[in-house]
Design an enzyme around this catalytic site. Structure first.
Site, PDB file in Angstrom:
ATOM      1  CD1 TRP A 127      -3.796 -17.525  11.113  1.00  0.00           C
ATOM      2  CD2 TRP A 127      -4.566 -17.561   9.018  1.00  0.00           C
ATOM      3  NE1 TRP A 127      -5.083 -18.002  11.137  1.00  0.00           N
ATOM      4  CE2 TRP A 127      -5.574 -18.037   9.885  1.00  0.00           C
ATOM      5  CE3 TRP A 127      -4.817 -17.519   7.639  1.00  0.00           C
ATOM      6  CZ2 TRP A 127      -6.827 -18.457   9.409  1.00  0.00           C
ATOM      7  CZ3 TRP A 127      -6.074 -17.931   7.170  1.00  0.00           C
ATOM      8  CH2 TRP A 127      -7.048 -18.386   8.061  1.00  0.00           C
ATOM      9  CG  ASP A 181      -1.867 -11.198   9.408  1.00  0.00           C
ATOM     10  OD1 ASP A 181      -2.805 -10.539   9.909  1.00  0.00           O
ATOM     11  OD2 ASP A 181      -2.010 -12.380   9.019  1.00  0.00           O
ATOM     12  CE  LYS A 236      -9.708 -14.018  13.985  1.00  0.00           C
ATOM     13  NZ  LYS A 236      -9.547 -14.419  12.588  1.00  0.00           N
TER      14      LYS A 236
HETATM   15  C1  LIG Z   1      -3.554 -13.918  11.840  1.00  0.00           C
HETATM   16  C2  LIG Z   1      -4.518 -14.118  10.719  1.00  0.00           C
HETATM   17  N1  LIG Z   1      -4.176 -13.755   9.472  1.00  0.00           N
HETATM   18  C3  LIG Z   1      -5.010 -13.926   8.437  1.00  0.00           C
HETATM   19  C4  LIG Z   1      -6.262 -14.474   8.602  1.00  0.00           C
HETATM   20  C5  LIG Z   1      -7.151 -14.644   7.397  1.00  0.00           C
HETATM   21  O1  LIG Z   1      -8.134 -13.692   7.448  1.00  0.00           O
HETATM   22  P1  LIG Z   1      -9.333 -13.615   6.382  1.00  0.00           P
HETATM   23  O2  LIG Z   1     -10.232 -14.769   6.699  1.00  0.00           O
HETATM   24  O3  LIG Z   1      -9.921 -12.284   6.665  1.00  0.00           O
HETATM   25  O4  LIG Z   1      -8.749 -13.717   5.020  1.00  0.00           O
HETATM   26  C6  LIG Z   1      -6.689 -14.850   9.886  1.00  0.00           C
HETATM   27  C7  LIG Z   1      -8.020 -15.405  10.118  1.00  0.00           C
HETATM   28  O5  LIG Z   1      -8.355 -15.868  11.171  1.00  0.00           O
HETATM   29  C8  LIG Z   1      -5.786 -14.673  10.960  1.00  0.00           C
HETATM   30  O6  LIG Z   1      -6.135 -15.025  12.203  1.00  0.00           O
END
Ligand SMILES: Cc1ncc(COP(=O)(O)O)c(C=O)c1O
Length: 338
Positions: A84, A151, A175
């Site tokens: 991520w 994030d 989550k």
């Molecule tokens: C730490 C983290 N950042 C970003 C995301 C991406 O999220 P989204 O699917 O809402 O774009 C996730 C998804 O699991 C994540 O765990």
């Protein structure tokens, strides 16, 4: 879930479902205001910050945070702790310079880098507090003399934090907060509007904050359920009580991983995530028996991400301790029969 279902039939004796009412109605404006205020209160965010709920997932947040904080011709500093973080870096590169201050890619992201320095000429430093796929978590937030963006998609509301250390916190709801479809941003008001960029309205956090998260139609139902969940968190004893329960869950599971000779944890012990525990079987010939044991016990969703393999047990806020006990009992049962 029950309250959310009832509101789908009729909300607040209005004669309307929460799904069909106007987001400009008095009832819905109250929902949004409450969801924003509760988010600030439950996480203990001090005054000077605004909470907004947007669509687009945390993946849009990668770009939104960068475009709102990176000056024209400027650069962002990033800590690369996994898939991520990598995606956030990729999006920021579309806007300008990126300094990756440290990375744990050399060991397939099984630890959180430490001892790096943060460049003071960068416009911000971006971290991912919990690395969902690899099962690591930042237990210490670095001191930083440039704006800090986090994030927190997979550990927000799981533990107490000092929110005043951060300038932007963002997290996909799905989550620990509510249904997919809403992304929560906490923004420190004074840091916005300083990039010299002409930011498209829908990506401009200052616009969304100034319009109380109602610049356009918000993700109305996910925000409503987030509001219900925030009420639940508050009544449960707040993030402090939730943190205790999360620690009890993760120490139960890691305790078994460490004491059972058939299993091994994937990540550095000091960086283990309280949300996602990654582990492998030491003897792969036991795979079928192991998979049968936990499947028969009603456990689901513990197959590891393809980039890590093995198993990943996610223990988000909603998961009770009893569910972790079921998994631990399966691990003990495997050891007895081995
Ligand atoms: C730490 C983290 N950042 C970003 C995301 C991406 O999220 P989204 O699917 O809402 O774009 C996730 C998804 O699991 C994540 O765990």
């Amino acid at each position: 879930m029950r309250k959310a279902s009832e509101a789908c039939i009729e909300y607040n004796n209005s004669g309307l479902s929460i799904l069909e009412m106007s987001h400009r109605s008095k009832d819905y404006i109250e929902v949004m205001d409450k969801a924003r205020q509760l988010a600030l209160d439950v996480l203990g965010v001090p005054s000077g910050y605004t909470a907004v709920y947007l669509g687009g997932g945390a993946s849009l947040g990668f770009y939104i945070t960068a475009i709102n904080m990176m000056k024209q011709g400027g650069k962002g500093a990033y800590l690369n702790t996994g898939a991520w973080a990598n995606k956030a870096i990729k999006e920021a590169k579309k806007l300008g310079g990126v300094d990756v201050v440290a990375s744990s890619e050399d060991k397939n992201f099984n630890y959180v880098p430490k001892g790096y320095s943060i460049p003071s000429d960068a416009d911000f430093f971006h971290i991912t507090t919990n690395n969902t796929i690899f099962g690591t978590q930042m237990h210490d937030i670095p001191d930083c003399n440039i704006p800090l963006i986090a994030d927190m998609s997979s550990d927000i509301f799981s533990k107490e934090i000092d929110a005043s250390k951060f300038d932007i916190i963002y997290a996909g709801a799905q989550k620990n907060l509510g249904p997919a479809g809403a992304t929560l941003y906490f923004v420190k008001d004074e840091v916005l509007g300083k990039t010299g960029r002409d930011i498209p309205s829908m990506l401009d956090l200052q616009i969304h904050a100034s319009k109380d998260s109602m610049f356009n139609t918000p993700p109305a139902f996910p925000v409503f359920v987030a509001m219900l969940n925030l009420e639940w968190m508050r009544d449960f004893g707040g993030v402090a009580a939730i943190e205790k329960r999360n620690e009890a869950k993760s120490s139960l599971l890691y305790g078994e991983i460490d004491s059972n000779p058939l299993f091994k944890g994937v990540t550095a012990v000091e960086d283990r995530s309280h949300m996602n525990a990654t582990f492998v079987l030491n003897d792969e010939s036991l795979t079928d028996r192991w998979n049968g044991l936990w499947t028969d016990a009603g456990v689901s969703g513990i197959k590891g991400h393809r980039s890590v393999g093995g198993y990943r047990a996610s223990m988000y806020n909603a998961l009770p301790l009893e569910s972790v006990q079921v998994l631990v009992d399966c691990m003990k049962e495997l050891e007895r029969g081995a």
